[in-house]
Structure formats: structure tokens, C-alpha cells
Design an enzyme around this catalytic site. Structure first.
Site, mmCIF file in Angstrom:
data_model
loop_
_atom_site.group_PDB
_atom_site.id
_atom_site.type_symbol
_atom_site.label_atom_id
_atom_site.label_comp_id
_atom_site.label_asym_id
_atom_site.label_seq_id
_atom_site.Cartn_x
_atom_site.Cartn_y
_atom_site.Cartn_z
ATOM 1 N N TYR A 119 0.849 -1.199 0.000
ATOM 2 C CA TYR A 119 0.000 0.000 0.000
ATOM 3 C C TYR A 119 0.877 1.238 0.000
ATOM 4 O O TYR A 119 1.886 1.324 0.708
ATOM 5 C CB TYR A 119 -0.895 0.030 1.246
ATOM 6 C CG TYR A 119 -1.757 1.276 1.335
ATOM 7 C CD1 TYR A 119 -3.027 1.312 0.774
ATOM 8 C CD2 TYR A 119 -1.275 2.433 1.953
ATOM 9 C CE1 TYR A 119 -3.814 2.448 0.845
ATOM 10 C CE2 TYR A 119 -2.056 3.588 2.015
ATOM 11 C CZ TYR A 119 -3.317 3.593 1.462
ATOM 12 O OH TYR A 119 -4.075 4.724 1.514
ATOM 13 N N GLU A 207 -3.417 7.636 -4.232
ATOM 14 C CA GLU A 207 -3.367 6.330 -3.565
ATOM 15 C C GLU A 207 -3.094 5.228 -4.578
ATOM 16 O O GLU A 207 -3.771 5.139 -5.606
ATOM 17 C CB GLU A 207 -4.685 6.047 -2.844
ATOM 18 C CG GLU A 207 -4.684 4.733 -2.071
ATOM 19 C CD GLU A 207 -6.018 4.439 -1.418
ATOM 20 O OE1 GLU A 207 -6.068 4.398 -0.173
ATOM 21 O OE2 GLU A 207 -7.017 4.276 -2.155
#
Length: 397
Positions: A119, A207
Site C-alpha cells: 500500500y 493512492e
């Protein structure tokens, strides 16, 4: 302002970030041709909506299948079938709420062999007024859940704007993610690329979830979400062109045409207030007395009668609204202008729900006189507490 994944991938590709090759598809019959232009033999068909959790989502329509909004296809025929199953259907995820979002296009891209999922995000840290990196070894999961269950698996730090991004920032991320060998160099380079893109385009959020280590040992951005500072979009015509108004709340879109600060919420009491701080206080006190606000609406300090009229029309267009609280503290904003706008709006669209008005400040007596002399059925309030109590009582009985 948010954009679709395929648009974000285009920006990443333009800056040299590693992404899979893909094609956007608007009609199901185009899917086979689009997939055929890619390498294959495995394709991924992704619903394009402005919301996360697509892979875990579900479609309202039974004939869309129950495989979520991200599906694998092992043949050109399967790619076409999956695109057909999603296009025109309503996808519901944990971010869309029960209403869901209609899928108007899908993105077909080459499948990737995945060794690890990581992530990564960049965002504006409001506390330090700096750009922050957030990374975790737990890619592919909701970062909020990771933060709640295993916060030690998240690294977050900000970048000093005086120096900007430096190589040690990328190495710090690489070591946190457990990368080694060529992956460290790739990480340092990729983080620099993402930081430059973030700054160049006035982003609020970028993101990558997941950022993967492929089966060949290379880093790749497998998914991408981008949000931009709406106040800076005027500086980026190329970004402005990416706006998809079909993904926005119609009431918020209408409000933006009149420079009204409006955000739709899930409650039953519509609010019209001047000033963001007073608007937040109004929402809080509504909740204090047992109800929920239906919106945030700041008409601003220099609103005209026409803007107030449009604001009132937007509030009344929400079927969830069971009552309206107008809370004005006149400074630059004059109470008589608010009153004129309310009266004009009620005459134009009618009033089917209770209306409580609290006015104080500049030209307050003139404003009250306008309301008292009109045919509008108004419940007057002496102060914010009184206004909140009266509108909640009127709505809840």
C-alpha cells in the site's frame, strides 16, 4: 475533484510510472476489440466509478452476477461478457452507500502476476501543511482497517517542502516495505515520480493500492486513485477536462454553478448558513438535539438574493429533507438579503416542510420585517439553540 482509474493511469504513464497497458470501453461490443489490442492471455475488467472497494462490491441488478466490479477474463469472449455484465448496472460498495453508482465505462487491462501486494499513498497533511507519504506491507486491504488492527504495519512521514523529495525518503519506504536489490532503486525512483506528479498537478490525494511486486520482481502500480484541489484546477486545463459530472451529486453540481459551498449528507434537516464555522456549529447542535443534518451549506459572506434563492431551491430538491433551518449571523452578509432570497425561493418552489429562521446582525430588523410581512410560514428563532430545538421538534414531533 476526483478522476477515474483509467485517467489516473494515463497521468502515471505520462510521468513514467510503471502501469499495465489498458483500454477504456464504453460499449460492451467494443470490449473484445479492446482486449484484443492488449497482450493477454489474461485480462482484468474493472468498473470505473469514483469509489473504492470495487472488487468487494456487488451489483443491484441480479443479471450482473455477483463477482464484484473487478473481474478476471481468460479469453476475449469472457472480457466482452464481463464488460456487458457491468456496463449500465449499479455497483454498490462500502464507499458508495446503498444507492450505489452507475457504471458508464469499464477499463480492460493486461493481467499481472503478483508476488506481493503493498500500500502507498501521498496526501496533504493538514496538521503540518506538508505532503505526507503513507505506506504499508498490507496492500489490497482497507487502510483504515489496517490502522485499527495493526498500526505498526503503517509508516507515515511528511516531506520538508524546503528540500522536497530526496532519495532517503524512497529508501525509507523501500526498507519499510521489505524491498531488496533492484526493487530499492525502483522504489526510490517511483516515489520521486509520484511526488513530482503530486506537486505538479496540485493533488490532495494519490493512492496506489495495491502497489505490487510482480512475479518478475518489479514494482508496478496496479490501481490508482487521485483527488485534486478543486481551488487549483483552474491552473490545470488538462485536469479540468477529466472531470466526470455524472459521478457527482446533482445538487452539489448545481451548487457549484452559483459558487455555493454545498455537501450532501444523510440527515433530514436542511441547513442554510453563512460561514463555514457557523455551518459546522449548526450541524453539531442539530445532532445534539437528536436529529441529523441533510447538508452542509455555506452561502458565503457576499451572497446575493439570487444565490440565496438557488441555495434554498437546492435544499428543497432533496427528498430526504423534512425541515429547514436558516441560521444567519449578518456581518458582511445582510439579513435582509437572506430574507428576500428565502421569500423568493418559497414563492417559486413552494414550501412543504417546516422552516425555522434565525437572523442576527446586519439589517436584522429589516430582514425580520420582510419575513413577517410575507406569506411565508416561518417559525422565528431567537438564537441558535432555540432554532435547533424548534426545527427538531417540528420534524420529530
Amino acid at each position: 475533484m476526483n478522476i477515474h482509474e483509467y485517467q489516473a493511469k494515463g497521468l502515471l504513464r505520462g510521468y513514467g510510472a510503471p502501469v499495465s497497458d489498458g483500454r477504456v470501453v464504453l460499449r460492451a461490443e467494443e470490449a473484445k476489440t479492446a482486449a484484443g489490442g492488449l497482450d493477454g492471455p489474461l485480462w482484468v475488467v474493472k468498473a470505473q466509478i469514483h469509489a473504492g472497494g470495487r472488487g468487494k462490491g456487488s451489483f443491484k441488478e441480479a443479471d450482473a452476477g455477483d463477482k464484484g466490479g473487478v473481474r478476471l477474463a481468460k479469453s476475449l469472449g469472457e472480457a466482452e461478457a464481463e464488460a456487458k455484465a457491468m456496463l449500465g448496472r449499479t455497483l454498490v460498495t462500502h464507499q458508495t452507500g446503498p444507492v450505489g453508482k452507475r457504471v458508464n465505462c469499464v477499463y480492460i487491462e493486461d493481467g499481472s502476476g503478483i508476488e506481493r501486494e503493498l500500500y502507498l499513498a501521498l496526501l496533504v497533511d493538514r496538521g503540518s501543511s506538508r505532503i505526507s507519504f503513507v505506506c504499508s506491507t498490507e496492500g489490497g486491504m482497507d487502510i483504515e482497517q489496517v490502522a485499527a488492527d495493526t498500526p505498526e504495519k503503517i509508516l507515515s512521514f511528511s516531506v520538508d517542502p524546503a528540500t522536497g523529495y530526496q532519495g532517503f525518503h524512497g529508501r525509507r519506504i523501500a526498507f519499510m516495505l521489505g524491498l531488496s536489490g533492484k526493487q530499492v532503486k525502483q522504489c526510490v525512483r517511483l516515489m520521486g515520480t509520484l511526488y513530482k506528479l503530486f506537486v505538479d498537478k496540485d493533488m490532495e490525494m494519490l493512492e496506489i493500492n495495491p502497489l505490487i511486486v510482480s512475479d518478475s520482481g518489479d514494482l508496478k502500480c496496479l490501481d490508482a486513485k487521485m483527488g485534486f484541489d478543486s481551488n487549483a484546477v483552474y491552473r490545470h486545463p488538462d485536469i479540468a477536462e477529466l472531470r466526470d459530472v455524472t459521478e457527482e451529486d446533482p445538487k452539489e453540481l448545481e451548487a457549484s454553478k452559483f459558487d455555493l459551498n454545498y455537501i450532501a449528507l444523510d440527515g433530514e434537516i436542511g441547513c442554510m448558513v453563512n460561514g463555514a464555522g457557523l455551518a459546522m456549529a449548526t450541524m453539531d447542535i442539530i445532532k445534539l438535539y437528536g436529529a441529523e443534518p441533510a447538508n452542509f451549506l455555506d452561502v458565503g459572506g457576499g451572497a446575493t438574493k439570487e444565490k440565496v434563492t438557488e441555495a434554498f431551491k437546492i435544499i428543497t430538491s432533496d427528498p430526504q429533507v423534512k425541515g429547514i433551518l436558516v441560521n444567519i449571523f449578518g456581518g458582511i452578509m445582510r439579513c435582509d438579503v437572506i430574507a428576500e432570497g428565502v421569500v423568493a425561493a418559497v414563492k417559486e418552489v413552494g414550501l412543504q416542510v417546516p422552516l425555522v429562521v434565525r437572523l442576527e446582525g446586519t439589517n436584522v430588523e429589516e430582514g425580520k420585517a420582510i419575513l413577517n410581512n410575507s406569506d411565508v410560514d416561518v417559525i422565528a428563532a431567537d438564537n441558535l439553540k432555540d432554532g435547533a430545538q424548534k426545527i427538531v421538534k417540528a420534524v420529530r414531533g
